[in-house]
Each structure stands twice: as C-alpha cells, then as structure tokens.
Design an enzyme around this catalytic site. Structure first.
Site, mmCIF file in Angstrom:
data_model
loop_
_atom_site.group_PDB
_atom_site.id
_atom_site.type_symbol
_atom_site.label_atom_id
_atom_site.label_comp_id
_atom_site.label_asym_id
_atom_site.label_seq_id
_atom_site.Cartn_x
_atom_site.Cartn_y
_atom_site.Cartn_z
ATOM 1 N N TYR A 56 37.972 -8.282 -18.916
ATOM 2 C CA TYR A 56 39.164 -8.866 -18.321
ATOM 3 C C TYR A 56 39.900 -7.915 -17.377
ATOM 4 O O TYR A 56 40.470 -8.340 -16.378
ATOM 5 C CB TYR A 56 40.111 -9.293 -19.455
ATOM 6 C CG TYR A 56 41.066 -10.318 -18.990
ATOM 7 C CD1 TYR A 56 40.694 -11.653 -18.946
ATOM 8 C CD2 TYR A 56 42.316 -9.960 -18.527
ATOM 9 C CE1 TYR A 56 41.549 -12.602 -18.460
ATOM 10 C CE2 TYR A 56 43.193 -10.906 -18.043
ATOM 11 C CZ TYR A 56 42.796 -12.228 -18.018
ATOM 12 O OH TYR A 56 43.648 -13.164 -17.522
ATOM 13 N N ILE A 57 39.860 -6.626 -17.671
ATOM 14 C CA ILE A 57 40.569 -5.659 -16.842
ATOM 15 C C ILE A 57 39.615 -4.868 -15.954
ATOM 16 O O ILE A 57 39.872 -4.639 -14.778
ATOM 17 C CB ILE A 57 41.360 -4.672 -17.745
ATOM 18 C CG1 ILE A 57 42.438 -5.443 -18.497
ATOM 19 C CG2 ILE A 57 41.967 -3.532 -16.935
ATOM 20 C CD1 ILE A 57 43.364 -6.244 -17.623
ATOM 21 N N VAL A 94 48.666 -6.433 -16.711
ATOM 22 C CA VAL A 94 48.584 -7.703 -15.964
ATOM 23 C C VAL A 94 48.623 -8.920 -16.870
ATOM 24 O O VAL A 94 48.141 -8.891 -17.999
ATOM 25 C CB VAL A 94 47.317 -7.750 -15.086
ATOM 26 C CG1 VAL A 94 47.398 -6.693 -14.007
ATOM 27 C CG2 VAL A 94 46.070 -7.572 -15.928
ATOM 28 N N LYS A 150 53.145 1.190 -23.371
ATOM 29 C CA LYS A 150 52.389 -0.059 -23.242
ATOM 30 C C LYS A 150 52.513 -0.910 -24.505
ATOM 31 O O LYS A 150 52.791 -2.108 -24.462
ATOM 32 C CB LYS A 150 50.923 0.271 -22.968
ATOM 33 C CG LYS A 150 49.916 -0.768 -23.391
ATOM 34 C CD LYS A 150 49.937 -1.944 -22.467
ATOM 35 C CE LYS A 150 49.084 -3.077 -23.014
ATOM 36 N NZ LYS A 150 48.855 -4.114 -22.071
ATOM 37 N N HIS A 187 74.688 -16.147 -21.273
ATOM 38 C CA HIS A 187 75.377 -14.850 -21.325
ATOM 39 C C HIS A 187 74.589 -13.831 -20.498
ATOM 40 O O HIS A 187 73.357 -13.811 -20.570
ATOM 41 C CB HIS A 187 75.475 -14.404 -22.795
ATOM 42 C CG HIS A 187 76.295 -13.173 -22.990
ATOM 43 N ND1 HIS A 187 75.826 -11.921 -22.686
ATOM 44 C CD2 HIS A 187 77.550 -13.008 -23.460
ATOM 45 C CE1 HIS A 187 76.761 -11.027 -22.952
ATOM 46 N NE2 HIS A 187 77.821 -11.668 -23.425
ATOM 47 N N CYS A 215 46.590 -9.531 -26.890
ATOM 48 C CA CYS A 215 47.487 -8.391 -26.697
ATOM 49 C C CYS A 215 48.721 -8.451 -27.592
ATOM 50 O O CYS A 215 48.918 -7.590 -28.442
ATOM 51 C CB CYS A 215 47.947 -8.345 -25.240
ATOM 52 S SG CYS A 215 46.585 -8.427 -24.096
ATOM 53 N N TYR A 255 45.341 -20.168 -25.955
ATOM 54 C CA TYR A 255 46.498 -19.504 -26.580
ATOM 55 C C TYR A 255 47.776 -19.674 -25.784
ATOM 56 O O TYR A 255 48.869 -19.494 -26.314
ATOM 57 C CB TYR A 255 46.208 -18.028 -26.853
ATOM 58 C CG TYR A 255 46.387 -17.082 -25.688
ATOM 59 C CD1 TYR A 255 45.347 -16.809 -24.814
ATOM 60 C CD2 TYR A 255 47.608 -16.449 -25.467
ATOM 61 C CE1 TYR A 255 45.513 -15.928 -23.748
ATOM 62 C CE2 TYR A 255 47.785 -15.560 -24.413
ATOM 63 C CZ TYR A 255 46.740 -15.314 -23.556
ATOM 64 O OH TYR A 255 46.915 -14.445 -22.508
ATOM 65 N N ARG A 272 41.375 -16.728 -27.577
ATOM 66 C CA ARG A 272 41.457 -15.624 -28.536
ATOM 67 C C ARG A 272 42.788 -15.616 -29.293
ATOM 68 O O ARG A 272 43.840 -15.695 -28.694
ATOM 69 C CB ARG A 272 41.241 -14.285 -27.818
ATOM 70 C CG ARG A 272 39.755 -14.043 -27.548
ATOM 71 C CD ARG A 272 39.544 -12.806 -26.758
ATOM 72 N NE ARG A 272 40.100 -12.926 -25.415
ATOM 73 C CZ ARG A 272 40.121 -11.925 -24.536
ATOM 74 N NH1 ARG A 272 39.647 -10.761 -24.871
ATOM 75 N NH2 ARG A 272 40.621 -12.115 -23.334
HETATM 76 N N1 SAJ Z 1 54.937 -16.902 -26.099
HETATM 77 C C1 SAJ Z 1 55.925 -17.569 -26.801
HETATM 78 N N2 SAJ Z 1 57.207 -17.523 -26.330
HETATM 79 C C2 SAJ Z 1 57.539 -16.833 -25.191
HETATM 80 C C3 SAJ Z 1 56.527 -16.154 -24.493
HETATM 81 C C4 SAJ Z 1 55.225 -16.199 -24.963
HETATM 82 O O1 SAJ Z 1 55.671 -18.180 -27.835
HETATM 83 O O2 SAJ Z 1 58.725 -16.845 -24.838
HETATM 84 C C5 SAJ Z 1 53.553 -16.892 -26.607
HETATM 85 C C6 SAJ Z 1 52.520 -17.508 -25.665
HETATM 86 O O3 SAJ Z 1 52.460 -18.900 -25.828
HETATM 87 C C7 SAJ Z 1 51.266 -16.805 -26.115
HETATM 88 C C8 SAJ Z 1 51.749 -15.418 -26.524
HETATM 89 O O4 SAJ Z 1 53.154 -15.534 -26.713
HETATM 90 O O5 SAJ Z 1 50.710 -17.410 -27.266
HETATM 91 C C9 SAJ Z 1 51.472 -14.319 -25.534
HETATM 92 O O6 SAJ Z 1 51.667 -14.773 -24.197
HETATM 93 P P1 SAJ Z 1 52.363 -13.903 -23.078
HETATM 94 O O7 SAJ Z 1 52.401 -14.712 -21.855
HETATM 95 O O8 SAJ Z 1 53.632 -13.353 -23.587
HETATM 96 O O9 SAJ Z 1 51.445 -12.622 -22.926
HETATM 97 P P2 SAJ Z 1 49.861 -12.358 -22.706
HETATM 98 O O10 SAJ Z 1 49.282 -12.028 -24.043
HETATM 99 O O11 SAJ Z 1 49.194 -13.407 -21.929
HETATM 100 O O12 SAJ Z 1 49.952 -11.025 -21.825
HETATM 101 C C10 SAJ Z 1 50.733 -9.934 -22.320
HETATM 102 C C11 SAJ Z 1 51.709 -9.524 -21.200
HETATM 103 N N3 SAJ Z 1 52.685 -8.585 -21.737
HETATM 104 C C12 SAJ Z 1 54.012 -8.700 -21.465
HETATM 105 O O13 SAJ Z 1 54.469 -9.607 -20.829
HETATM 106 C C13 SAJ Z 1 54.882 -7.624 -22.026
HETATM 107 C C14 SAJ Z 1 50.909 -8.897 -20.043
HETATM 108 O O14 SAJ Z 1 51.796 -8.393 -19.063
HETATM 109 C C15 SAJ Z 1 50.021 -7.751 -20.580
HETATM 110 O O15 SAJ Z 1 49.249 -7.164 -19.558
HETATM 111 C C16 SAJ Z 1 49.066 -8.349 -21.586
HETATM 112 O O16 SAJ Z 1 49.853 -8.883 -22.671
HETATM 113 C C17 SAJ Z 1 48.145 -7.245 -22.073
HETATM 114 O O17 SAJ Z 1 47.002 -7.184 -21.616
HETATM 115 O O18 SAJ Z 1 48.619 -6.387 -22.834
#
Ligand code: SAJ
Length: 432
Positions: free
Chosen positions: A11-12, A165, A216, A254, A270, A325, A333
């Site tokens: 992926y990366i 990313v 990270k 707020h 992640c 997901y 995953r």
């Molecule tokens: N989710 C919620 N509520 C929210 C935000 C997300 O329930 O308010 C859920 C999503 O539905 C999902 C999970 O959290 O199931 C994760 O989704 P995500 O969009 O937060 O993150 P990822 O896993 O797709 O990618 C994250 C990102 N990290 C951050 O935003 C801090 C991405 O920038 C990282 O590069 C990635 O992890 C990684 O590779 O670590």
C-alpha cells in the site's frame, strides 16, 4: 537524483516507488512475492485509486521503475514491508482482569533489514517507513544492519520516516502531507530529508528516529481515542433519548472542540493497530486499552440496536450494507462488518451482505461474508444495517426498500439516511 531500492511494494511501497520515479529517481521495486510483482505488472492493483493507477502505470512505462525479485544495491533503501499484529499477544493485568495485549510482528522488517545488510555499502542510507513500536529503528533494525560490519551514523545512514497517507487519497497525500524524519544521528536525518525534499511539497520536520516512530503512532492513537469518545457519546445520547449526531454537531460549534464521528467501530490496518504498537514497551496504557475496548465493543452495540427492534434474532434475515472498513474503499482489513458477521452467526440470524466496492474473493471463506446484490441482500429482510458510508448508500429509496423487506427496520450506524423520510415510509429507524 539517486538510485532507490524500495523493499515491499504494498500500500505504501508501490505509490512511493512510483512517486520517486516521477520525480527523477531511478527506482528498483523489490518484493519477495512474485504474485505481487505479477499483479503490479498487469496493473491489477489491490487498491485502485484513480491518480495512483496512472502514477504507477507511467512509472512502469518510463522504465525508471524496475520490478525485481532480488534486492539490489542503491543509494537509498526504503523499508515499506507490513508489520501486522502478532495474534498471540501477551497477558497483562488490568482492573484485576488478565487481558490480551497485542504486539507487533516485526518479522518482515527484520527480514528486510537482513536483506539490506547484504547489499549495504558505505555512504548508503536506509529509511524505515513501516509502522513500528517506538525504538525499533535504533534497537532492532540498527544491529541487524550493523552485522554487515558497517556502523550506522559513521559508515551508513539510518532514519525513520512514517507514512501518513489516507487510503482513498494516497497519491495527493504523499505529495502534500507534512513529513516527519528522524535519523539515528544528524547526518542520517539530513540524508533522509534530501530524498523526501525531492517529492514532498510540504514541511519536512526533523527529530530522532524513536520520536518519529512515537509521533506516527500518537496520530492514529489520537484518532482511536477520539472515535471511542464519540462512540461513548452516541451510546449516552441514546440513553437520554436524543440524537447523537445533533448533539455532537452542536458540541462542535465551540472553537476548541472537535468531536469525531460515532459509528460501528474502527477498522483498517492502522487506527485499531497502532495503539497496541505504542503500548508495546510500556504499561501506561489505561486509556488506550479502554478506547480499544469501546471501539471493538461497538459491533455488540449494533447487534443490541437490531435486537431492540426485532427481539430474538434467531432465524431473522439481516441485510448488512457495507463490508469495507470505511466509505468508498475496497479494503476489508479489520472491518467492523467482519466482526458483525461473526456476532450475527452467534445469534442465529441469517445475514446477507452487500458492498459495491469489495470484490468477493477479498473476503476469506472463514469471514462468513458472502456478497450478494443489493436487491438479493435486502429481499425479505427483517432489518437493514448500514455499516459503511459508501456514497452509494446515501440515496437508497426507502419506499422501494420497504416493498422488498419483510419488516421495515433500518439500523444506520453512519447516519447516511434521512431519518424523517424513512420513518414516513414506515421504517423503524435507529442511528448510532
Ligand atoms: N472512523 C470513525 N469515526 C471518525 C473517523 C473514522 O468511526 O470520526 C473510523 C472509520 O470508519 C474507519 C476507521 O475509523 O473504520 C479508520 O479510518 P480513518 O479514515 O480514520 O483512517 P485510516 O485507517 O483509513 O488511515 C489512518 C489515517 N490516520 C489519521 O488520520 C491520523 C492516515 O492518515 C494514516 O496514514 C493511516 O491511518 C496509516 O497508514 O497509518
């Protein structure tokens, strides 16, 4: 311009290899799996994002990205191999209970480091990008590389730089996200920064390797803990008979409050994983472990919501919409839907699944998820449960859905539907 060997084309690794190529570097993309290389050559990408496809295709066409089954010598070695959770875990004592804490499986990082040690030359730079527990670059990778007889910081450079990313927007974020780079010494940091400066159109922050690893993990742990808080709010709001989303929206007016969105739990490779990596070498993990429990527990809460409409679920037909997901991706995953599938089997319910993005063969047989079309999945259903915020679910027609179903019940974990319109069409609606 440099010669770069990228270890691990997942992926990366693959987008990074393509990005480096498009910025003038000569890149060797090395992966131990011939199947992975074969799929890339055919542009059969496991993560299909529009800009990514053209980036990879252009890199391959240019001849400056060469796929290889053997590693090669290079000025820069980038370690982009996976670091899954070790399923075995370790027992820890929390609140008088022994719980299973999970650990990072570093075998691929160790194997890649071993491989690089064989190719390492004085003056080369090794950069780890795989997500790892704090201390891994300095304590685990360094000694493996130094078995080559060369010394980090003196003969070769060694740094950590996390990828950040967002799946769904990888190419743009590779270019535009700020970057953190931490070397085992200043020379290592400088050398790594030079490479990222060649394609990152944002700030490159510098620090130590262990701080970069920690930062990270802190980012994704921040997200996990905040999502857990939003999920807790959602459950509390239901107990008070109010709509969680409305309360959260108003809370967020707020200037210093930014409550996340509740949902069916947290998936992906992640956010649900990184808190465990952060906790790996410390016992100060009360909040992290609690957040993990709250988020993993949301699937049980979804079942509870369905039960609140239907009672005993034995023999009931439940249509589950969304296996990925998160919205608009095909990645399953750690998806909450996979856990829901298992919980529904326990209740005796007859569950069917739909997802417009996920390919049938990406869901293993053991996951108990067989995909069907939307109309098949919802035919004669007693309840529909929306688990993923795919755009396709925004404009579902409640009237047509009601005609297909046996009992008009909608459990919407992502607040996708217009509650009033669905209620007017005869649905009993719950939203998380
Ligand atoms: N989710 C919620 N509520 C929210 C935000 C997300 O329930 O308010 C859920 C999503 O539905 C999902 C999970 O959290 O199931 C994760 O989704 P995500 O969009 O937060 O993150 P990822 O896993 O797709 O990618 C994250 C990102 N990290 C951050 O935003 C801090 C991405 O920038 C990282 O590069 C990635 O992890 C990684 O590779 O670590």
């Amino acid at each position: 311009m440099s010669r770069v060997c990228v270890h691990g084309l997942g992926y990366i690794g693959l987008p990074t290899a393509a990005m480096l190529t498009s910025n003038g570097h000569e890149v060797v993309g090395f992966d131990t799996s011939e199947r992975v290389l074969d799929r890339i050559e055919r542009l059969d990408l496991q993560f299909d994002e529009p800009e990514l496809r053209s980036l990879v295709s252009d890199a391959l066409d240019s001849g400056d990205l060469v796929l290889a089954t053997e590693p090669e010598t290079a000025d820069y070695h980038l370690v982009c191999v996976p670091t899954p959770l070790d399923a075995s875990g370790v027992g820890t004592q929390t609140d008088n209970r022994t719980e299973l804490r999970k650990r990072a499986d570093l075998s691929a990082v160790e194997a890649a480091s071993d491989t690089i040690a064989d190719e390492l030359r004085p003056g080369d730079t090794v950069i780890v990008e795989s997500t790892v527990p704090p201390g891994t670059t300095a304590e685990t990778v360094r000694p493996i590389l130094e078995a080559s007889g060369l010394t980090a910081g003196e003969d070769f450079r060694l740094a950590y730089s996390p990828e950040t990313v967002l799946p769904g927007d990888v190419a743009r974020e590779l270019r535009e996200n700020d970057r953190i780079v931490g070397g085992v010494d200043d020379g290592s940091t400088r050398s790594a920064v030079e490479l990222y400066d060649s394609f990152v159109d944002a700030t490159v922050y510098t620090t130590t390797a262990t701080t970069a690893e920690f930062a990270k993990l802190a980012q994704n742990t921040f997200r996990d803990v905040n999502i857990a808080l939003a999920n807790e709010f959602a459950k509390l709001a239901r107990d008070y008979g109010i709509e969680s989303r409305e309360a959260i929206r108003l809370g967020n007016t707020h200037p210093r409050v930014d409550i996340h969105r509740p949902g069916p739990g947290v998936g992906g490779h992640c956010v649900p994983v990184d808190p465990w990596f952060l906790a790996e070498h410390s016992d100060r993990t009360e909040l992290l472990e609690c957040a993990r429990r709250v988020n993993d527990g949301m699937v049980g809460y979804v079942v509870e919501l369905v039960r609140s409409h239907l009672g005993d679920l034995d023999g009931r037909r439940i249509a589950v919409l969304g296996v990925a997901y998160k919205g608009n991706v095909a990645d399953v995953r750690q998806s909450p839907t996979l856990r829901l599938a298992h919980e529904l089997v326990e209740t005796g319910a007859d569950a069917s699944f739909h997802d417009p993005h996920v390919e049938a063969d990406s869901v293993a047989q053991s996951e108990r998820v067989a995909l069907s079309s939307l109309s098949e999945a919802t035919a004669n259903a007693d309840a529909v449960v929306i688990m993923t915020d795919h755009d396709e679910y925004r404009n579902l027609d409640p009237q047509r859905m009601a005609e297909r179903m046996r009992t008009p019940v909608m459990v919407d974990t992502k607040a996708m539907i217009d509650r009033d319109a669905w209620t007017d069409s005869g649905f009993d609606v719950s939203q998380v």
